[in-house]
Design an enzyme around this catalytic site. Structure first.
Site, PDB file in Angstrom:
ATOM      1  N   TYR A 173       0.856  -1.192   0.000  1.00  0.00           N
ATOM      2  CA  TYR A 173       0.000   0.000   0.000  1.00  0.00           C
ATOM      3  C   TYR A 173       0.890   1.240   0.000  1.00  0.00           C
ATOM      4  O   TYR A 173       0.837   2.072   0.895  1.00  0.00           O
ATOM      5  CB  TYR A 173      -0.905  -0.048   1.230  1.00  0.00           C
ATOM      6  CG  TYR A 173      -2.009   0.983   1.278  1.00  0.00           C
ATOM      7  CD1 TYR A 173      -2.615   1.478   0.124  1.00  0.00           C
ATOM      8  CD2 TYR A 173      -2.467   1.449   2.505  1.00  0.00           C
ATOM      9  CE1 TYR A 173      -3.623   2.412   0.197  1.00  0.00           C
ATOM     10  CE2 TYR A 173      -3.491   2.379   2.595  1.00  0.00           C
ATOM     11  CZ  TYR A 173      -4.067   2.862   1.435  1.00  0.00           C
ATOM     12  OH  TYR A 173      -5.077   3.793   1.510  1.00  0.00           O
ATOM     13  N   SER A 174       1.736   1.328  -1.016  1.00  0.00           N
ATOM     14  CA  SER A 174       2.641   2.464  -1.205  1.00  0.00           C
ATOM     15  C   SER A 174       3.027   2.461  -2.668  1.00  0.00           C
ATOM     16  O   SER A 174       2.726   1.515  -3.404  1.00  0.00           O
ATOM     17  CB  SER A 174       3.883   2.344  -0.309  1.00  0.00           C
ATOM     18  OG  SER A 174       4.535   1.105  -0.500  1.00  0.00           O
ATOM     19  N   LEU A 205      15.609  -2.958  11.136  1.00  0.00           N
ATOM     20  CA  LEU A 205      14.371  -2.465  11.735  1.00  0.00           C
ATOM     21  C   LEU A 205      13.500  -1.884  10.635  1.00  0.00           C
ATOM     22  O   LEU A 205      13.952  -1.037   9.866  1.00  0.00           O
ATOM     23  CB  LEU A 205      14.688  -1.388  12.780  1.00  0.00           C
ATOM     24  CG  LEU A 205      13.495  -0.603  13.337  1.00  0.00           C
ATOM     25  CD1 LEU A 205      12.591  -1.500  14.180  1.00  0.00           C
ATOM     26  CD2 LEU A 205      13.977   0.605  14.150  1.00  0.00           C
ATOM     27  N   GLU A 233      -4.839  -5.182  12.721  1.00  0.00           N
ATOM     28  CA  GLU A 233      -5.204  -5.944  11.529  1.00  0.00           C
ATOM     29  C   GLU A 233      -3.968  -6.277  10.691  1.00  0.00           C
ATOM     30  O   GLU A 233      -3.791  -7.414  10.250  1.00  0.00           O
ATOM     31  CB  GLU A 233      -6.205  -5.144  10.687  1.00  0.00           C
ATOM     32  CG  GLU A 233      -7.578  -5.011  11.314  1.00  0.00           C
ATOM     33  CD  GLU A 233      -8.517  -6.149  10.928  1.00  0.00           C
ATOM     34  OE1 GLU A 233      -8.330  -6.727   9.839  1.00  0.00           O
ATOM     35  OE2 GLU A 233      -9.424  -6.452  11.715  1.00  0.00           O
ATOM     36  N   CYS A 391      -5.718  11.982  -5.064  1.00  0.00           N
ATOM     37  CA  CYS A 391      -4.272  11.772  -4.927  1.00  0.00           C
ATOM     38  C   CYS A 391      -3.603  11.619  -6.287  1.00  0.00           C
ATOM     39  O   CYS A 391      -2.521  12.179  -6.517  1.00  0.00           O
ATOM     40  CB  CYS A 391      -4.001  10.548  -4.066  1.00  0.00           C
ATOM     41  SG  CYS A 391      -4.467  10.741  -2.338  1.00  0.00           S
TER      42      CYS A 391
END
Length: 410
Positions: A173-174, A205, A233, A391
């Site tokens: 989701y990017s 990380l 979620e 967007c």
């Protein structure tokens, strides 16, 4: 999300409705000024044009003085212009939802507004008491430790079944990278580009791990990966689908360790400006000397940032509570003040426009084929489609870009 039924998505809709709302009486009081507003819009369009059908049946062409985006808009109620003038982009969405304006393709309209952002100035931003109210509501959503989790829940915990209906199989989701029509392949290219920036870290990380595919990609390359998120979620999905990664529900401000590398993809936009220093403190604190961080972030064009930051726009009101796009110059300064050298910045905004277009096509197919989970009604579906178009237009208009950068700890 299984127990929420028809309420799914209402948290975003109800929160956003408080931004920019106004009664119809104002439209009648201010009706004589609407053509003056159109005059200001016309003079502010340095490039591109709008062919507008007006409520009185007349047509008007706005702009047209230089090549650019071309948009068609049918305004059926003067209240649409009042909502835009007082509520900014949040008001413009409310007018669209109310049926007060329509367009065969809103994306060029959003791109046109973004491309002319400097010359249009405050025309599309909230004003007066609506600006004060929107700023106050946005301030209440600021990402304190408690509110950050609520903000994440409002967006990312809409449900894994919801996102799986229209994201690609990797659940990315990017923005994709070097988009060529194959969304999943372009997402994997993004992972590889981030991996190229980091080399071969023994310990890694990930801040804001989403559904876990990127963390799994690094684990498969031999890294010992710790991945954090505040979304229940997402973490449930990640743990079920990507073994071999230490997924943790943890605020980035609470991470204390030493890592060879850090990766973070489009997480920083959720922080809010007052928390940018905390984010870079986290990077500096957790990277070993010589360690590298690969960051992907969404930034607004420098000249537009101050006006944007004074307002709460449609995205902040309805989609990402507490969020704020990045000012690259300020971001870089904060990094370098903490001994993080800024290297190899790469911008690829049009790839994000194509990613959003692909997501919208997949979302529309999910709706048409009845694959969207129960509980997301037509109103929510309209909100989500508007968000994806809004967007996409921002990236096509050049006012927003997505970037990757490598940070090296001195």
């Amino acid at each position: 999300m299984s127990g929420e039924g028809a309420r799914r998505g209402n948290m975003l809709l109800e929160a956003g409705q408080r931004f920019g709302a106004m009664p119809g009486l104002f439209a009648r009081l201010f009706a004589p000024g609407f053509h003056k507003m159109l005059d200001r819009l016309d003079s502010g369009l340095v490039s591109g044009e709008i062919l507008a059908q007006l409520p009185d049946g007349s047509q008007r062409r706005l702009g047209g003085r230089a090549p650019g985006f071309s948009a068609e808009v049918a305004i059926t109620d003067w209240r649409a212009l009042l909502r835009l003038a007082t509520g900014g982009s949040a008001g413009w969405y409310q007018a669209w939802e109310a049926g007060e304006w329509s367009s065969p393709d809103p994306v060029p309209l959003f791109a046109l507004f973004m491309a002319n952002g400097e010359s249009l100035g405050e025309l599309g931003r909230a004003k007066g008491p609506w600006r004060l109210a929107s700023r106050m509501l946005h301030w209440l959503n600021r990402n304190t430790r408690v509110q950050a989790e609520r903000n994440i829940h409002a967006h990312y915990d809409l449900g894994n079944d919801f996102y799986a209906a229209w994201l690609d199989p990797t659940m990315s989701y990017s923005s994709a990278y070097h988009f060529d029509g194959d969304l999943e392949a372009a997402q994997r290219r993004k992972w590889q580009r981030l991996a190229d920036r980091l080399g071969t870290p023994g310990t890694l990380l990930e801040i804001g791990c989403g559904w876990g595919a990127l963390a799994s990609h690094f684990a498969a390359r031999g890294a010992q990966v710790t991945a954090i998120s505040l979304s229940d979620e997402q973490l449930d999905w990640a743990r079920a689908h990507h073994p071999g990664v230490d997924f943790r529900k943890q605020d980035y401000r609470d991470v204390a360790g030493q890592f060879d590398g850090v990766v973070s993809v489009e997480m920083v936009e959720a922080l809010g400006r007052e928390y940018w220093p905390d984010y870079f403190d986290c990077l500096a604190r957790n990277l070993r000397p010589g360690g590298r961080a690969a960051i992907q972030f969404i930034a607004l064009r420098e000249e537009l940032f101050d006006g944007y930051a004074r307002n709460a726009d449609f995205i902040q009101a309805y989609v990402f509570p507490g969020g704020l796009l990045i000012r690259t110059s300020e971001f870089r300064r904060l990094a370098e003040e903490r001994g993080l050298a800024w290297q190899d910045q790469e911008d690829f905004g049009l790839d994000y426009a194509e990613t959003l277009k692909a997501w919208r096509a997949r979302f529309d197919s999910a709706v048409a084929e009845g694959r969207l989970p129960a509980g997301f009604d037509r109103r929510f579906q309209g909100l989500w489609r508007f968000y994806l178009m809004y967007c996409e237009g921002g990236f096509r208009g050049g006012g927003i870009t997505v970037s990757q950068v490598t940070l090296v700890k001195r």
